[in-house]
Design a protein around this motif. Structure first.
Motif, PDB file in Angstrom:
ATOM      1  N   GLU A  46      -7.392   1.256  -5.742  1.00 49.88           N
ATOM      2  CA  GLU A  46      -7.293   2.230  -4.660  1.00 49.88           C
ATOM      3  C   GLU A  46      -7.440   1.534  -3.313  1.00 49.88           C
ATOM      4  OE1 GLU A  46     -10.032   5.463  -5.195  1.00 49.88           O
ATOM      5  OE2 GLU A  46      -9.555   5.612  -7.332  1.00 49.88           O
TER       6      GLU A  46
ATOM      7  N   ASP B 116      -4.938  -4.850  -8.275  1.00 51.87           N
ATOM      8  CA  ASP B 116      -4.540  -3.571  -7.730  1.00 51.87           C
ATOM      9  C   ASP B 116      -5.640  -2.545  -7.956  1.00 51.87           C
ATOM     10  OD1 ASP B 116      -2.014  -2.992 -10.295  1.00 51.87           O
ATOM     11  OD2 ASP B 116      -4.157  -3.194 -10.462  1.00 51.87           O
TER      12      ASP B 116
ATOM     13  N   ARG C  80      -1.983  -3.050  -3.768  1.00 49.26           N
ATOM     14  CA  ARG C  80      -1.745  -4.232  -4.605  1.00 49.26           C
ATOM     15  C   ARG C  80      -1.703  -5.457  -3.705  1.00 49.26           C
ATOM     16  NH1 ARG C  80      -1.164  -6.216  -9.646  1.00 49.26           N
ATOM     17  NH2 ARG C  80       0.110  -8.077  -9.718  1.00 49.26           N
TER      18      ARG C  80
ATOM     19  N   SER D 124      -2.787   3.761  -3.196  1.00 57.30           N
ATOM     20  CA  SER D 124      -2.817   2.637  -4.135  1.00 57.30           C
ATOM     21  C   SER D 124      -2.519   1.349  -3.377  1.00 57.30           C
ATOM     22  CB  SER D 124      -1.766   2.813  -5.232  1.00 57.30           C
ATOM     23  OG  SER D 124      -2.096   3.894  -6.054  1.00 57.30           O
TER      24      SER D 124
ATOM     25  N   GLU E 171       0.856  -1.183   0.000  1.00 57.75           N
ATOM     26  CA  GLU E 171       0.000   0.000   0.000  1.00 57.75           C
ATOM     27  C   GLU E 171       0.888   1.227   0.000  1.00 57.75           C
ATOM     28  OE1 GLU E 171      -2.141   3.400   1.500  1.00 57.75           O
ATOM     29  OE2 GLU E 171      -0.686   2.355   2.745  1.00 57.75           O
TER      30      GLU E 171
END
Length: 175
Positions: free
Chosen positions: A87, A85, A65, A63, A59
């Protein structure tokens, strides 16, 4: 949360975290960055597993993933990798997307009841990234045998998120 979702699939046999921790400590296997495919393979053999699913998340500045890797227990080879991925605010939806990708990659045939259960979980148990992070901290406390602190953390999570079933289940186990 992935474990909770995948537990609803009858064709999969999920090993309880408690059992994993017991074997990791017993065999002096590491839960650090050194926990590589070879170490996962050793753990899988001890558990009688065919595949090990490992993963990580990252993080940064809003963003997020999440990655998952499928490791063959016999060879230690990474068979496949999946990731999602988006927000950070969509953390819960990203986790659900990854759960569906995992199920698809394992070529699991879901019954209508299993599909309904997973789809229902998508709408009923939405939690924020911060809540998921707090839950992760509570699990780490449980693993470290700091049950009083874990209990307190889980109670705080449930107070803010009364429908968060994984936290309720872990708290129930600690009672």
């Amino acid at each position: 949360m992935l474990i909770s979702d995948l537990t609803n699939v009858n064709m999969l046999s999920i090993v309880e975290r408690d059992r994993l921790e017991e074997i990791i400590k017993e065999q002096k296997l590491s839960r650090t960055k050194a926990f590589d495919p070879e170490t996962a393979s050793k753990l899988g053999k001890l558990l009688g597993a065919e595949l090990i699913l490992t993963g990580a998340y990252f993080e940064m500045f809003g963003s997020f993933r999440i990655d998952a890797r499928f490791i063959d227990v016999e060879t230690g080879e990474i068979l496949k990798s999946e990731g999602v991925d988006g927000e950070t605010s969509n953390f819960f939806k990203l986790e659900k997307q990854l759960a569906w990708k995992i199920i698809k990659n394992l070529d699991v045939k879901l019954s209508e009841k299993e599909k309904d259960t997973l789809e229902k979980a998508e709408t009923e148990q939405e939690v924020s990234y911060e809540t998921a992070l707090a839950y992760s901290t509570a699990l780490d406390l449980i693993d470290a045998r700091e049950t009083d602190k874990a209990r307190k953390k889980l109670k705080a999570i449930i107070a803010d998120n009364p429908n968060f079933k994984p936290a309720k289940e872990e708290l129930r186990k600690l009672q």
